[in-house]
Scaffold this motif. Sequence first.
Motif, PDB file in Angstrom:
ATOM      1  N   TRP A  86      65.367  -0.156  85.615  1.00  0.00           N
ATOM      2  CA  TRP A  86      64.337  -0.820  84.129  1.00  0.00           C
ATOM      3  C   TRP A  86      63.667   0.611  83.529  1.00  0.00           C
ATOM      4  CZ3 TRP A  86      60.032  -3.428  87.126  1.00  0.00           C
ATOM      5  CH2 TRP A  86      59.427  -4.396  85.993  1.00  0.00           C
ATOM      6  N   PHE A 123      67.972 -15.106  76.839  1.00  0.00           N
ATOM      7  CA  PHE A 123      67.753 -14.744  78.662  1.00  0.00           C
ATOM      8  C   PHE A 123      65.806 -14.495  78.147  1.00  0.00           C
ATOM      9  CE2 PHE A 123      65.940 -11.255  81.517  1.00  0.00           C
ATOM     10  CZ  PHE A 123      66.805 -11.229  82.508  1.00  0.00           C
ATOM     11  N   VAL A 157      74.156  -7.915  81.718  1.00  0.00           N
ATOM     12  CA  VAL A 157      73.266  -8.525  81.430  1.00  0.00           C
ATOM     13  C   VAL A 157      73.493  -8.010  80.430  1.00  0.00           C
ATOM     14  CG1 VAL A 157      71.532 -10.216  80.457  1.00  0.00           C
ATOM     15  CG2 VAL A 157      72.810 -10.680  82.808  1.00  0.00           C
ATOM     16  N   TRP A 158      72.387  -7.306  80.198  1.00  0.00           N
ATOM     17  CA  TRP A 158      72.242  -5.412  78.953  1.00  0.00           C
ATOM     18  C   TRP A 158      73.578  -5.431  78.718  1.00  0.00           C
ATOM     19  CZ3 TRP A 158      71.315  -0.370  79.761  1.00  0.00           C
ATOM     20  CH2 TRP A 158      70.588   0.073  78.367  1.00  0.00           C
ATOM     21  N   MET A 171      69.185  -6.717  75.034  1.00  0.00           N
ATOM     22  CA  MET A 171      68.331  -7.886  75.976  1.00  0.00           C
ATOM     23  C   MET A 171      69.114  -9.159  75.056  1.00  0.00           C
ATOM     24  SD  MET A 171      67.288  -8.298  78.773  1.00  0.00           S
ATOM     25  CE  MET A 171      66.193  -6.663  79.428  1.00  0.00           C
ATOM     26  N   THR A 195      70.040  -8.011  85.418  1.00  0.00           N
ATOM     27  CA  THR A 195      69.364  -7.963  84.071  1.00  0.00           C
ATOM     28  C   THR A 195      70.304  -6.474  83.925  1.00  0.00           C
ATOM     29  OG1 THR A 195      67.496  -8.646  84.938  1.00  0.00           O
ATOM     30  CG2 THR A 195      67.799  -7.894  82.595  1.00  0.00           C
ATOM     31  N   PHE A 211      60.699  -6.286  79.039  1.00  0.00           N
ATOM     32  CA  PHE A 211      62.220  -6.824  79.196  1.00  0.00           C
ATOM     33  C   PHE A 211      62.749  -6.677  77.645  1.00  0.00           C
ATOM     34  CE2 PHE A 211      61.405  -8.649  83.213  1.00  0.00           C
ATOM     35  CZ  PHE A 211      62.525  -7.780  83.597  1.00  0.00           C
ATOM     36  N   PHE A 265      66.827  -8.941  90.071  1.00  0.00           N
ATOM     37  CA  PHE A 265      67.240  -9.060  89.524  1.00  0.00           C
ATOM     38  C   PHE A 265      67.855  -8.518  88.260  1.00  0.00           C
ATOM     39  CE2 PHE A 265      64.409 -10.871  85.954  1.00  0.00           C
ATOM     40  CZ  PHE A 265      65.304 -11.735  85.214  1.00  0.00           C
ATOM     41  N   ILE A 266      66.921  -6.769  88.814  1.00  0.00           N
ATOM     42  CA  ILE A 266      66.521  -6.238  87.774  1.00  0.00           C
ATOM     43  C   ILE A 266      68.569  -5.685  87.122  1.00  0.00           C
ATOM     44  CG2 ILE A 266      65.543  -3.711  86.525  1.00  0.00           C
ATOM     45  CD1 ILE A 266      63.519  -4.520  88.189  1.00  0.00           C
ATOM     46  N   LEU A 268      61.547 -15.746  82.152  1.00  0.00           N
ATOM     47  CA  LEU A 268      60.542 -15.534  81.734  1.00  0.00           C
ATOM     48  C   LEU A 268      59.591 -15.335  81.995  1.00  0.00           C
ATOM     49  CD1 LEU A 268      62.267 -12.028  80.461  1.00  0.00           C
ATOM     50  CD2 LEU A 268      62.320 -12.305  82.617  1.00  0.00           C
TER      51      LEU A 268
END
Length: 290
Positions: free
Chosen positions: A128, A49, A37-38, A45, A34, A63, A30-31, A53
Motif C-alpha cells: 500500500w 476500479f 492491477v496497478w 490505478m 490491487t 486508492f 485485496f491490496i 470501492l
Amino acid sequence: MISPLPDITREVNILNRIIWFLMNILFGGFISMTMLVWVSCDMEMPNFFFPVLPSSSFIQSIFHVPWIDMKLIFPCKILFNAFLFALFGFVHTFFARNDVQQYLITRLSFPPLALRTFYLISTNITAWLLMGLWQHTSIQLWDFLKNYTFQDEYRGRHLILLIIFTLINLPGMCVVIQFDSLEFFGFKQIYQSTSCPIISRTTGMNKLVTDGIFKFCRHPMYLFLLLGCIISPSVSLDKFLFIIYAILYLYIAIPIEEKKLEKIFGQAYIDYKNEVPSIIPKLYNIKKKI
C-alpha cells in the motif's frame, strides 16, 4: 522431513478467529491484488476500479495514488522508489523466515493459526505504501495504444492492459489453485483446530511438487508475473524500473526462500534445484519434458 514449529497448544476463541478473518479480508489479499492491477495498468490505478470501492471519501482517497508528489529530481525519484520496493521486499522475506515465525510464537505469544494472515497483512501494508508514495517519472518507453480512440480513454486502455496481464498469468493462477487458494490467502489456517500440528510452512503442500509446470521452473508464479509486466502494449519507465527492482529482489529472496525448502524437503529439493531452473526455463529442457 517437515520440522514443526514449537508445540504451543494455545486455545484461540471464535472471537479472535473472526477478528483475524476480517483483517484478512481487509488486508490479506485485496491490496496485493490491487497492486498487481496497478502495475499491469502501467502504474496507474484504473478508474473502473473505484466504483467497486466503498463510497467513503477516505477509502476513495487512499486508492487515488500517488498520494503526494514530492517534487524530487529524477535521480532521487529512482532511489526513493527503489527504497519503497526494498521495504516491501524486506518485509515480504523477513516475516516468511521460520526463525522469525518461531520468535513471534514463543516470545510474543502469537497465535500460530494467524501466522499466514499476519504475514499477508505486513506485506500488504508495505504494498500500500509502495503504491501511495511511488514518485512517477512521467516517462513512457512505449505505448502502442496511444493511437487508439476509446469512448473513455483511461477505462478502455486500462481494461486492455489488465486483460492481457490476466491472460498471461492464468498458468500462475492455476498454481495458486493447486496449492489451495483458501490456504494461500490465510483463511483456511484461521479456522484450523488448535490440536492440529503447525508446520514450518504457513502455506503450501507438505510434499514436494515437481510435476506439471514445476518440471520447467521452480517458481512459475514469479515467471508469469514478470512476463505479464514485460509483455505489454504500454510500458512506462516506472513500470520498467518496477520490473528491474523485482528481478534484483528475486535474486536475493529466492536463495533465502529455498534454504527453508531445503530444510523441509531435504536432499529431494536439492536434487530438484540442481536439475530445474529457478525462473527462466531452458529450451532444451522444455523439448525434453513435453
